[in-house]
Design a protein around this motif. Structure first.
Motif, PDB file in Angstrom:
ATOM      1  N   VAL A  23      73.424   7.084  26.206  1.00  0.00           N
ATOM      2  CA  VAL A  23      73.009   6.616  27.534  1.00  0.00           C
ATOM      3  C   VAL A  23      71.618   5.991  27.454  1.00  0.00           C
ATOM      4  O   VAL A  23      71.360   4.941  28.064  1.00  0.00           O
ATOM      5  N   ARG A  24      70.725   6.594  26.693  1.00  0.00           N
ATOM      6  CA  ARG A  24      69.384   6.029  26.518  1.00  0.00           C
ATOM      7  C   ARG A  24      69.472   4.644  25.899  1.00  0.00           C
ATOM      8  O   ARG A  24      68.774   3.712  26.309  1.00  0.00           O
ATOM      9  N   LYS A  25      70.344   4.505  24.917  1.00  0.00           N
ATOM     10  CA  LYS A  25      70.487   3.214  24.236  1.00  0.00           C
ATOM     11  C   LYS A  25      71.042   2.157  25.189  1.00  0.00           C
ATOM     12  O   LYS A  25      70.598   1.005  25.202  1.00  0.00           O
ATOM     13  N   GLN A  26      72.009   2.563  26.020  1.00  0.00           N
ATOM     14  CA  GLN A  26      72.591   1.623  26.981  1.00  0.00           C
ATOM     15  C   GLN A  26      71.580   1.205  28.037  1.00  0.00           C
ATOM     16  O   GLN A  26      71.545   0.043  28.461  1.00  0.00           O
ATOM     17  N   LEU A  27      70.732   2.140  28.464  1.00  0.00           N
ATOM     18  CA  LEU A  27      69.695   1.790  29.436  1.00  0.00           C
ATOM     19  C   LEU A  27      68.671   0.837  28.827  1.00  0.00           C
ATOM     20  O   LEU A  27      68.182  -0.075  29.489  1.00  0.00           O
ATOM     21  N   GLY A  28      68.324   1.076  27.553  1.00  0.00           N
ATOM     22  CA  GLY A  28      67.430   0.173  26.841  1.00  0.00           C
ATOM     23  C   GLY A  28      66.007   0.149  27.361  1.00  0.00           C
ATOM     24  O   GLY A  28      65.297  -0.842  27.200  1.00  0.00           O
ATOM     25  N   MET A  29      65.577   1.224  28.004  1.00  0.00           N
ATOM     26  CA  MET A  29      64.205   1.291  28.507  1.00  0.00           C
ATOM     27  C   MET A  29      63.708   2.723  28.375  1.00  0.00           C
ATOM     28  O   MET A  29      64.470   3.629  28.069  1.00  0.00           O
ATOM     29  N   LYS A  30      62.425   2.890  28.606  1.00  0.00           N
ATOM     30  CA  LYS A  30      61.867   4.230  28.468  1.00  0.00           C
ATOM     31  C   LYS A  30      62.478   5.158  29.511  1.00  0.00           C
ATOM     32  O   LYS A  30      62.822   4.737  30.623  1.00  0.00           O
ATOM     33  N   THR A  31      62.622   6.430  29.146  1.00  0.00           N
ATOM     34  CA  THR A  31      63.070   7.457  30.075  1.00  0.00           C
ATOM     35  C   THR A  31      62.148   8.660  29.914  1.00  0.00           C
ATOM     36  O   THR A  31      61.228   8.640  29.089  1.00  0.00           O
ATOM     37  N   PHE A  32      62.411   9.715  30.655  1.00  0.00           N
ATOM     38  CA  PHE A  32      61.534  10.880  30.524  1.00  0.00           C
ATOM     39  C   PHE A  32      61.662  11.522  29.149  1.00  0.00           C
ATOM     40  O   PHE A  32      60.802  12.294  28.727  1.00  0.00           O
ATOM     41  N   PHE A  33      62.727  11.183  28.398  1.00  0.00           N
ATOM     42  CA  PHE A  33      62.839  11.708  27.045  1.00  0.00           C
ATOM     43  C   PHE A  33      61.758  11.125  26.140  1.00  0.00           C
ATOM     44  O   PHE A  33      61.339  11.765  25.172  1.00  0.00           O
ATOM     45  N   ASN A  34      61.311   9.893  26.430  1.00  0.00           N
ATOM     46  CA  ASN A  34      60.153   9.357  25.714  1.00  0.00           C
ATOM     47  C   ASN A  34      58.930  10.239  25.941  1.00  0.00           C
ATOM     48  O   ASN A  34      58.135  10.468  25.031  1.00  0.00           O
ATOM     49  N   MET A  35      58.793  10.721  27.160  1.00  0.00           N
ATOM     50  CA  MET A  35      57.647  11.572  27.478  1.00  0.00           C
ATOM     51  C   MET A  35      57.689  12.881  26.696  1.00  0.00           C
ATOM     52  O   MET A  35      56.658  13.464  26.381  1.00  0.00           O
ATOM     53  N   LEU A  36      58.902  13.342  26.370  1.00  0.00           N
ATOM     54  CA  LEU A  36      59.060  14.643  25.736  1.00  0.00           C
ATOM     55  C   LEU A  36      58.846  14.613  24.233  1.00  0.00           C
ATOM     56  O   LEU A  36      58.390  15.591  23.647  1.00  0.00           O
ATOM     57  N   GLY A  37      59.187  13.493  23.583  1.00  0.00           N
ATOM     58  CA  GLY A  37      59.183  13.439  22.127  1.00  0.00           C
ATOM     59  C   GLY A  37      57.962  14.052  21.457  1.00  0.00           C
ATOM     60  O   GLY A  37      58.082  14.928  20.592  1.00  0.00           O
ATOM     61  N   PRO A  38      56.753  13.626  21.835  1.00  0.00           N
ATOM     62  CA  PRO A  38      55.569  14.168  21.170  1.00  0.00           C
ATOM     63  C   PRO A  38      55.295  15.636  21.472  1.00  0.00           C
ATOM     64  O   PRO A  38      54.481  16.267  20.787  1.00  0.00           O
ATOM     65  N   LEU A  39      55.941  16.191  22.488  1.00  0.00           N
ATOM     66  CA  LEU A  39      55.681  17.582  22.882  1.00  0.00           C
ATOM     67  C   LEU A  39      56.604  18.579  22.194  1.00  0.00           C
ATOM     68  O   LEU A  39      56.386  19.788  22.306  1.00  0.00           O
ATOM     69  N   VAL A  40      57.646  18.090  21.521  1.00  0.00           N
ATOM     70  CA  VAL A  40      58.688  19.019  21.064  1.00  0.00           C
ATOM     71  C   VAL A  40      58.921  18.935  19.561  1.00  0.00           C
ATOM     72  O   VAL A  40      60.033  19.117  19.074  1.00  0.00           O
ATOM     73  N   ASN A  41      57.865  18.682  18.813  1.00  0.00           N
ATOM     74  CA  ASN A  41      57.951  18.751  17.356  1.00  0.00           C
ATOM     75  C   ASN A  41      58.354  20.182  16.988  1.00  0.00           C
ATOM     76  O   ASN A  41      57.633  21.133  17.284  1.00  0.00           O
ATOM     77  N   PRO A  42      59.524  20.371  16.350  1.00  0.00           N
ATOM     78  CA  PRO A  42      60.017  21.736  16.118  1.00  0.00           C
ATOM     79  C   PRO A  42      59.174  22.546  15.137  1.00  0.00           C
ATOM     80  O   PRO A  42      59.302  23.771  15.089  1.00  0.00           O
ATOM     81  N   ALA A  43      58.296  21.883  14.373  1.00  0.00           N
ATOM     82  CA  ALA A  43      57.421  22.621  13.457  1.00  0.00           C
ATOM     83  C   ALA A  43      56.147  23.098  14.149  1.00  0.00           C
ATOM     84  O   ALA A  43      55.402  23.890  13.584  1.00  0.00           O
ATOM     85  N   ARG A  44      55.904  22.604  15.358  1.00  0.00           N
ATOM     86  CA  ARG A  44      54.740  22.992  16.163  1.00  0.00           C
ATOM     87  C   ARG A  44      53.415  22.891  15.399  1.00  0.00           C
ATOM     88  O   ARG A  44      52.658  23.875  15.290  1.00  0.00           O
TER      89      ARG A  44
END
Length: 330
Positions: free
Chosen positions: A164-185
Motif C-alpha cells: 500500500v505504501r508503494k502504491q501511494l508513492g508518498m511519505k506516510t506516518f511509517f516514514n516517521m517511525l523508521g528512525p524510532l524503531v531500530n530493533p538493536a536500540r
C-alpha cells in the motif's frame, strides 16, 4: 479499524494505547488495503501527536524481531525520507565514513518509497544480502564497523503495509517511525526529519529516552544536512542553527545533490563518492552528516575536528574499505 477511522475522520486524536493497539491489529492482518490507505492518509493531512507516535513506536518495538548486539557505542544515521528531494544516499554513505573514522554504525533502513533509491535499494544493488542472523550482524559490525538491519525483515507490520505504501508513492506516518524503531536500540542516533513539526515531536520523545541524539531538519525541507541553506539541530542541550559555513564549507545548490532517476544512477553516485570521484558538493554533504554523527558519538567535541576526521576517512579510502568489508562479511 473502522472505529479508529471514524474517530480520526471526526478530527479526534488517538491515545497512546489506541495507537499501539491499531498497529498491532495491522500487523495481524486485520485491515484491508482500503482501510490502510485511509489510515495513512490521515497523517498526510495533519500532524501526528506525541502520544500517537509513541504508541506506534511501542507497537513496532513490541512486535519486532529482537537484535541483541554487544553493548557498544554505536549510532544509527537515519532519515525519515519523505522530503521529496530525491537526494542520493547521503546517510548511508555517511555511515561508512563514520566507520572509517572509528565509529560503529547500526543502520536501520528500507527500500525507497517516495524516492528512487532507499538504503536497502543501493546496498542490494551492490550484492548485499539482508539477514536477521545476529551472529552475522555482529561479525559485520566487528569487521566493517557497520551492520545493516533491513526493516521489513525485522518488522512484520511493515511487511503488511509495504504494498500500500508503494502504491501511494508518498511519505506516510511509517516514514516517521523508521528512525524510532531500530530493533538493536543503539544508544546514539542522528535522525533527519522532513518537517519542523515532526522535529519538535521527535525531540519531545527523545528526551524521554536514555540516549544521545541529534535531530536534524533543513529549513528548506531536507531531512538531513543538505548544505543548501540553514539547518535546525535539536539535542538534549537545546536547539541550534547551522549552515554550510558552520561546517567550513560552501553552500551547494539542490541540483548538485540529486540521486538520479534510477537505482543504477543512485548507485553510480554512491560508488563515485566512496572512490573519491564524486563532486565537491557530493563529498561535502556526506562529510557534514558524518561529522555530526562523530560529534554525537563524542569522538570529537568540535564540529571542525569532526569534519576533518570525516574528510580523512573518505579521502584515505577507509570509508571505502568499510563498505568493502561489509559486503565481504555478508
Amino acid at each position: 479499524m473502522k472505529n479508529i477511522l471514524e474517530k480520526l475522520f471526526a478530527h479526534e486524536t488517538l491515545t497512546q494505547g489506541e495507537a499501539e493497539q491499531v498497529l498491532v491489529s495491522i500487523a495481524e492482518g486485520k485491515s484491508n488495503d482500503a482501510q490502510l490507505a485511509s489510515f495513512m492518509t490521515v497523517y498526510l493531512m495533519r500532524s501526528i501527536t506525541p502520544d500517537e507516535l509513541r504508541g506506534f513506536r511501542d507497537a513496532l518495538l513490541q512486535l519486532c524481531s529482537p537484535v541483541d548486539l554487544p553493548d557498544t557505542q554505536a549510532i544509527d544515521l537515519c532519515g525519515t525520507g519523505g522530503d521529496g528531494k530525491n537526494t542520493f544516499n547521503i546517510s548511508t554513505l555517511a555511515s561508512f565514513v563514520v566507520a572509517g573514522a572509528g565509529g560503529k554504525v547500526i543502520k536501520h533502513g528500507n527500500y525507497g518509497v517516495s524516492s528512487v533509491s532507499g538504503s536497502s535499494n543501493v546496498l542490494e544493488h551492490f550484492g548485499y544480502r539482508f539477514t536477521t542472523d545476529v551472529k552475522m550482524l555482529e561479525h559485520s559490525l566487528e569487521r566493517s564497523g557497520v551492520c545493516f538491519l533491513h526493516a521489513p525483515l525485522f518488522h512484520p507490520a511493515l511487511k503488511k503495509v509495504a504494498p500500500v505504501r508503494k502504491q501511494l508513492g508518498m511519505k506516510t506516518f511509517f516514514n516517521m517511525l523508521g528512525p524510532l524503531v531500530n530493533p538493536a536500540r543503539p544508544r546514539y542516533r542522528v535522525t533527519g526529519v522532513f518537517s519542523p513539526e515532526l522535529a519538535r515531536v521527535y525531540n519531545y520523545l527523545a528526551q524521554e529516552e536514555n540516549e544521545n541524539y541529534l535531530i536534524v531538519h533543513a529549513l528548506d525541507g531536507y531531512d538531513e544536512v543538505s548544505l543548501t541553506g540553514t539547518v535546525k539541530i535539536f539535542s538534549r542541550s537545546g536547539e541550534r542553527l547551522s549552515d554550510a559555513e558552520s561546517f567550513g564549507m560552501k553552500k551547494v545548490q539542490p541540483v548538485e545533490i540529486l540521486g538520479g532517476t534510477t537505482v543504477e544512477e543512485a548507485a553510480a553516485v554512491f560508488q563515485d563518492v566512496l572512490s573519491n570521484k564524486g563532486t565537491v558538493a557530493q563529498e561535502n554533504v556526506v562529510i557534514a552528516n558524518a561529522a555530526l554523527a562523530l560529534q554525537c558519538l563524542g569522538l570529537h567535541a568540535e564540529i571542525s575536528d569532526a569534519v576533518c576526521a570525516a574528510r580523512e576517512s573518505l579521502h584515505s579510502g577507509k570509508a571505502l574499505r568499510s563498505f568493502s568489508q561489509l559486503l565481504s562479511a555478508n
